[in-house]
Each structure stands twice: as C-alpha cells, then as structure tokens.
Design a protein around this motif. Structure first.
Motif, PDB file in Angstrom:
ATOM      1  N   ALA A 141       0.850  -1.182   0.000  1.00 45.46           N
ATOM      2  CA  ALA A 141       0.000   0.000   0.000  1.00 45.46           C
ATOM      3  C   ALA A 141       0.886   1.233   0.000  1.00 45.46           C
ATOM      4  N   SER A 142       0.524   2.214  -0.786  1.00 47.71           N
ATOM      5  CA  SER A 142       1.318   3.443  -0.815  1.00 47.71           C
ATOM      6  C   SER A 142       0.454   4.594  -1.304  1.00 47.71           C
ATOM      7  N   GLY A 143       0.935   5.804  -1.018  1.00 46.78           N
ATOM      8  CA  GLY A 143       0.225   6.980  -1.495  1.00 46.78           C
ATOM      9  C   GLY A 143       0.161   8.070  -0.448  1.00 46.78           C
ATOM     10  N   GLY A 144      -0.609   9.094  -0.768  1.00 47.54           N
ATOM     11  CA  GLY A 144      -0.736  10.240   0.121  1.00 47.54           C
ATOM     12  C   GLY A 144      -1.940  10.120   1.028  1.00 47.54           C
ATOM     13  N   THR A 145      -1.797  10.576   2.264  1.00 47.79           N
ATOM     14  CA  THR A 145      -2.916  10.704   3.194  1.00 47.79           C
ATOM     15  C   THR A 145      -2.983  12.169   3.610  1.00 47.79           C
ATOM     16  N   TYR A 146      -4.211  12.666   3.776  1.00 48.12           N
ATOM     17  CA  TYR A 146      -4.422  14.090   3.997  1.00 48.12           C
ATOM     18  C   TYR A 146      -5.418  14.303   5.128  1.00 48.12           C
ATOM     19  N   ALA A 147      -5.186  15.340   5.915  1.00 46.34           N
ATOM     20  CA  ALA A 147      -6.105  15.687   6.989  1.00 46.34           C
ATOM     21  C   ALA A 147      -6.182  17.203   7.097  1.00 46.34           C
ATOM     22  N   GLY A 148      -7.371  17.691   7.444  1.00 45.28           N
ATOM     23  CA  GLY A 148      -7.542  19.129   7.604  1.00 45.28           C
ATOM     24  C   GLY A 148      -8.502  19.429   8.739  1.00 45.28           C
ATOM     25  N   PHE A 149      -8.381  20.623   9.291  1.00 43.92           N
ATOM     26  CA  PHE A 149      -9.325  21.103  10.291  1.00 43.92           C
ATOM     27  C   PHE A 149      -9.717  22.536   9.940  1.00 43.92           C
ATOM     28  N   ALA A 150     -10.961  22.867  10.204  1.00 40.93           N
ATOM     29  CA  ALA A 150     -11.423  24.240  10.033  1.00 40.93           C
ATOM     30  C   ALA A 150     -12.550  24.489  11.014  1.00 40.93           C
ATOM     31  N   ASN A 151     -12.704  25.760  11.406  1.00 38.61           N
ATOM     32  CA  ASN A 151     -13.872  26.140  12.205  1.00 38.61           C
ATOM     33  C   ASN A 151     -14.351  27.520  11.789  1.00 38.61           C
ATOM     34  N   SER A 152     -15.482  27.922  12.340  1.00 33.66           N
ATOM     35  CA  SER A 152     -16.070  29.203  11.967  1.00 33.66           C
ATOM     36  C   SER A 152     -15.354  30.383  12.601  1.00 33.66           C
ATOM     37  N   LEU A 153     -14.377  30.113  13.465  1.00 34.08           N
ATOM     38  CA  LEU A 153     -13.589  31.174  14.071  1.00 34.08           C
ATOM     39  C   LEU A 153     -12.409  31.582  13.192  1.00 34.08           C
ATOM     40  N   GLY A 154     -12.223  30.854  12.096  1.00 34.29           N
ATOM     41  CA  GLY A 154     -11.166  31.198  11.145  1.00 34.29           C
ATOM     42  C   GLY A 154      -9.935  30.325  11.211  1.00 34.29           C
ATOM     43  N   GLN A 155      -9.947  29.298  12.057  1.00 34.94           N
ATOM     44  CA  GLN A 155      -8.768  28.431  12.148  1.00 34.94           C
ATOM     45  C   GLN A 155      -8.713  27.490  10.963  1.00 34.94           C
ATOM     46  N   ARG A 156      -7.506  27.319  10.436  1.00 31.50           N
ATOM     47  CA  ARG A 156      -7.291  26.406   9.321  1.00 31.50           C
ATOM     48  C   ARG A 156      -6.003  25.612   9.583  1.00 31.50           C
ATOM     49  N   ASN A 157      -6.101  24.290   9.472  1.00 32.31           N
ATOM     50  CA  ASN A 157      -4.941  23.399   9.643  1.00 32.31           C
ATOM     51  C   ASN A 157      -4.928  22.374   8.519  1.00 32.31           C
ATOM     52  N   TRP A 158      -3.731  22.034   8.076  1.00 26.63           N
ATOM     53  CA  TRP A 158      -3.589  21.055   6.993  1.00 26.63           C
ATOM     54  C   TRP A 158      -2.370  20.185   7.245  1.00 26.63           C
ATOM     55  N   PHE A 159      -2.520  18.904   6.919  1.00 23.35           N
ATOM     56  CA  PHE A 159      -1.435  17.940   7.088  1.00 23.35           C
ATOM     57  C   PHE A 159      -1.481  16.948   5.940  1.00 23.35           C
ATOM     58  N   SER A 160      -0.323  16.687   5.337  1.00 23.62           N
ATOM     59  CA  SER A 160      -0.234  15.645   4.313  1.00 23.62           C
ATOM     60  C   SER A 160       1.016  14.816   4.545  1.00 23.62           C
ATOM     61  N   SER A 161       0.925  13.548   4.208  1.00 26.51           N
ATOM     62  CA  SER A 161       2.057  12.637   4.381  1.00 26.51           C
ATOM     63  C   SER A 161       2.014  11.600   3.271  1.00 26.51           C
ATOM     64  N   TYR A 162       3.185  11.168   2.806  1.00 21.87           N
ATOM     65  CA  TYR A 162       3.283  10.185   1.732  1.00 21.87           C
ATOM     66  C   TYR A 162       4.127   9.017   2.227  1.00 21.87           C
ATOM     67  N   SER A 163       3.526   7.853   2.268  1.00 21.60           N
ATOM     68  CA  SER A 163       4.208   6.695   2.832  1.00 21.60           C
ATOM     69  C   SER A 163       3.898   5.443   2.022  1.00 21.60           C
ATOM     70  N   PHE A 164       4.713   4.412   2.261  1.00 22.69           N
ATOM     71  CA  PHE A 164       4.468   3.096   1.660  1.00 22.69           C
ATOM     72  C   PHE A 164       4.585   2.048   2.753  1.00 22.69           C
ATOM     73  N   ASN A 165       3.951   0.917   2.538  1.00 24.71           N
ATOM     74  CA  ASN A 165       4.005  -0.173   3.506  1.00 24.71           C
ATOM     75  C   ASN A 165       3.899  -1.493   2.747  1.00 24.71           C
ATOM     76  N   ALA A 166       5.006  -2.210   2.702  1.00 25.13           N
ATOM     77  CA  ALA A 166       5.022  -3.559   2.129  1.00 25.13           C
ATOM     78  C   ALA A 166       4.976  -4.543   3.288  1.00 25.13           C
ATOM     79  N   ASP A 167       3.886  -5.270   3.406  1.00 24.54           N
ATOM     80  CA  ASP A 167       3.652  -6.168   4.533  1.00 24.54           C
ATOM     81  C   ASP A 167       3.430  -7.566   3.957  1.00 24.54           C
ATOM     82  N   TRP A 168       4.396  -8.459   4.167  1.00 22.49           N
ATOM     83  CA  TRP A 168       4.297  -9.746   3.482  1.00 22.49           C
ATOM     84  C   TRP A 168       4.852 -10.881   4.329  1.00 22.49           C
TER      85      TRP A 168
END
Length: 440
Positions: A141-168
């Motif tokens: 499995a591989s690829g990008g994962t993304y997460a964000g936060f926002a609220n009505s008070l104007g806060q904005r947060n963003w996170f992205s990460s790119y990883s792979f996992n070979a499990d066998w």
C-alpha cells in the motif's frame, strides 16, 4: 485538495445562523493497493476518497455528521448545506454536553509532506523478484494521506504525508511462515534487500522439523514488531487521563504504588516524527512530543479535550481515545549483530498474536508466538518452535527482567486500512528479556 477543503469551510461559515459555531475535519487519501499470493499479483487497485465530518454547535449543544465528498464544489456545497440544516433541526432536542470543549484560540498550521514514493509498479516488481521461487503473500500500500481542520472562528490546519508499507510473509507450510514488513517515506533498495535476505534466512530455518518445548520461564528476544504490538496493547487504556482518573488504567501501579519499569525504558508520543496529523478533531494543535514514561517512571497522560474539560486540566491535543498515534521508544545498547549471541539459550520471537490482557490491574498480557519463532542454543538458532502461549506482566518484561534494548530502532507503520489507511506509526527497538513466562 487543501484549497478545496478551505473553500468548503468558507461556504459552511456562510450557512451559519445566530450564535452557531462549527468545527469540521477533512480526511482523504490517494492510495495504491496490490495484493500478492504465490509471488504474483492477485488484486491491484487504487482508492481515492475524501470525507468531511462536521460538528454544529450552539451553546453546549452539538450535533455531528459526516458526508463523502465528490470533488464537485457546487454539489458538495449543496450536500453540506443540507447536512447543516439537518443538524440544526436536531440541536433543540439534544441535551447540553457538560464536557464539550473545542479550540477557540486560532492556531493555524500547515505541514506538507514531500512525496518521495517509488512508482507502485517498481515496488511491486521488487516484491515479486524477492518472492521468486517462494510463496510470497502480502499487500503493498502506498500513497498520500491528507487531513484538515477548520472552524467558523477562522482556524485552518492542513497535514499531508506520503508513505508506503510492504507487509508480506514467506509461507512455508501449515502455521509456519516468516512475516516481515518494510515501510517508510523513501524507498531504500539496500534496506529492502536486507529485509528480504533476513526473512529468507529464517525461511530456510523453518524447513527444519519444529521443536516443542515445555512451558516455563525462558530468556527471549522480542523483535521490534513484537514489541510494537505489546506497546499497542499497553496503549489500550494505559496512558489516557480518563482511564487514570477512573482508575481503569493498566498502569495504575506505576501511578499509585510507585512501581516502575527498567531505567532504560522511555516512551514518548512523538508527533513531530510520526505520520499522524499534528492536530485533532476539536482543533487543538498537538505538541511535538509528550513524554509518557521517562527512565522507567510514569510522567504524563494523554489528555483529550473532553477529559480536559471534565477534570479541569489543559489538553495536550490527544484524540478521543487518548492513545498514542506516534509511539516512540528510546533505544538501548544491544547491537543487532549480537542479538542471537546475547540471547544465548532461549526463544527468538519474531511476531506475537492474539494479544489481550489476562489481568488488567496487574498489566499482565497473554498472547501467542506466531510465524517464525525459534529455539536458540549457545548463541545459535537450532530449530523452529511450535506455537506457544505466554502470560507475562509488562512490569516484568519491561521492568526487572529486561536485559537490554537494541541500539537500532525500526520504523513501523500500522498496516490497517479500515475506512482509510491508518496514519499510526512507531519507532521501536527490540528487547532482550529474562525469565519470560510461557504457559502452554
């Protein structure tokens, strides 16, 4: 994707009425999955998914809801407006939440991971080459994962990460296989080759007749993966403030009876070097690091916003489950090349299975050896072992019975993919333990 989420957040803000407030989180991934069996591709696939979870708040009442996003802005806005209307209709009928707490001080953040992933076809080709002449079964499995936060008070947060996992696993027969994994952010062919070489050497040993030994106490070596799974069980009710205040924590003796672990044991929630987002669903930004156990002594709990409100203490950005997501265990002094020599006579445990608590208050775990477990005699691996059950206290295995931890640690990425690819991770050494108790 980041701009798209922020635009949706702005649209939600415009739909609010009166004193309404909202918080929302974004989860997304672009993942390649390839399943292999008998060293051949059996199921290739790709997953692209995005979802938005919204909590509409009025005073101390709040109503949550989630939608899957399509990527069509107008359509997604229409569905979000409909969700806001639905949640607004529910609010008057909901009780006030005495422990509701969300971030009101705006803390914006942006963490953009670099994409150094190999092409999926290249990584899978390396796995197929490694499995030539063997029965390799597993998943990549591989690829990008993304997460964000926002609220009505104007806060904005963003996170992205790119990883792979070979499990066998290299499968031999019946319950005999060598399970291994190679995971990370950047593919290193030499590191992968070392993983394969070590696994194949264990596969050769598995072809010998398995040995059955009597129950009893033996010196053991726990691989980083085995220790990571044990720490995962320890995280189940071990570090959360709620569990501590209600005295359900499995580490109660450390807090109330001054029981301690070996001085070499230091555990941290190391968000800065993990692959999980550095913020949580109520908008609180996590510190880079929280020391949980230091030199064998308990130091800090993980505190979610709800627990912070209930017990009147500051939150440190923990999620609702108050479990580590980026567990980090300090290294010891044992060189990898000396593991079998220092084990001398005992059991080499590559993996554990069916872990559970046999006595929560005593922090005692039971489980089974799985896949490649070996009998070692006079510093040499002699034979594979049949499956055994152990029952042992963490206070012993990481306390007075701990001989040493390895100087090298392994990055382990959780291979879970329920709902979406897991972003949990660990950096863990191996452990050499004396008098480890086997019951069956």
């Amino acid at each position: 994707m980041q701009d798209y989420f922020y635009s949706l957040a702005d649209a939600i803000t415009l739909s609010l009425q009166g004193d309404e407030v909202y918080t929302c989180t974004f989860h997304g991934e672009d993942s390649d999955f390839v399943r292999l069996n008998r060293s051949a591709i059996r199921q290739p696939g790709s997953v692209q998914q995005r979802s938005l979870s919204l909590d509409l708040i009025a005073g101390r009442r709040h109503a949550p809801g989630t939608i899957t996003l399509s990527g069509d802005f107008e359509w997604d806005c229409d569905r979000l407006n409909a969700l806001v209307d639905e949640l607004r209709d529910k609010l008057p009928y909901l009780p006030e939440d005495p422990y509701l707490l969300y971030a009101t001080e705006v803390q914006n953040s942006e963490s953009l991971g670099a994409n150094h992933l190999p092409a999926a076809e290249d990584a899978v080709a390396a796995l197929i080459d490694a499995g030539e002449g063997h029965d390799l079964v597993g998943i990549y499995a591989s690829g990008g994962t993304y997460a964000g936060f926002a609220n009505s008070l104007g806060q904005r947060n963003w996170f992205s990460s790119y990883s792979f996992n070979a499990d066998w696993s290299f499968y031999h027969e019946k319950d005999k296989a060598v399970k291994t994994a190679y995971a990370g952010l950047t593919w290193d062919s030499a590191a992968f080759d070392r993983k394969v070489e070590a696994a194949l050497s264990h596969l050769d040993l598995l072809r010998q007749s398995p040995l059955t030994i009597e129950p009893g106490a033996y010196r053991v070596y726990l691989s980083p993966k085995a220790l990571y799974d044990i720490l995962g069980m320890l995280s189940w009710g071990g570090f959360g403030l709620k569990d501590h205040r209600t005295k359900r924590t499995t580490l109660l003796k450390m807090v109330e009876a001054d029981t301690h672990l070996h001085p070499s044991v230091t555990l941290r929630e190391n968000t800065a070097e993990g692959t999980a987002p550095n913020f949580q669903d109520a908008g609180f930004v996590k510190p880079d690091c929280v020391t949980l156990i230091e030199s064998g002594r308990f130091r800090n709990c993980l505190v979610s916003p709800r627990s912070a409100e209930e017990y009147g203490v500051p939150t440190n950005g923990a999620a609702g489950g108050e479990s580590p997501e980026s567990i980090d265990m300090a290294a010891g002094t044992l060189a990898n090349d000396d593991i079998v020599k220092q084990l001398d006579t005992g059991i080499y445990i590559s993996n554990v299975w069916y872990l559970n608590y046999s006595d929560r208050s005593a922090c005692r775990l039971t489980g089974m050896t799985r896949f490649a477990a070996f009998w070692v005699e006079n510093g040499e691996i002699r034979a594979p072992l049949n499956v055994m059950r152990f029952d042992e206290s963490v206070y012993r295995m990481l306390g007075d019975q701990l001989i040493d931890l390895t100087a090298e640690r392994e990055l382990i990425l959780d291979a879970g993919s329920y709902f979406h690819r897991s972003t949990d991770s660990g950096r863990v050494p191996g452990a050499l333990v004396e008098g480890f108790t086997f019951t069956l």
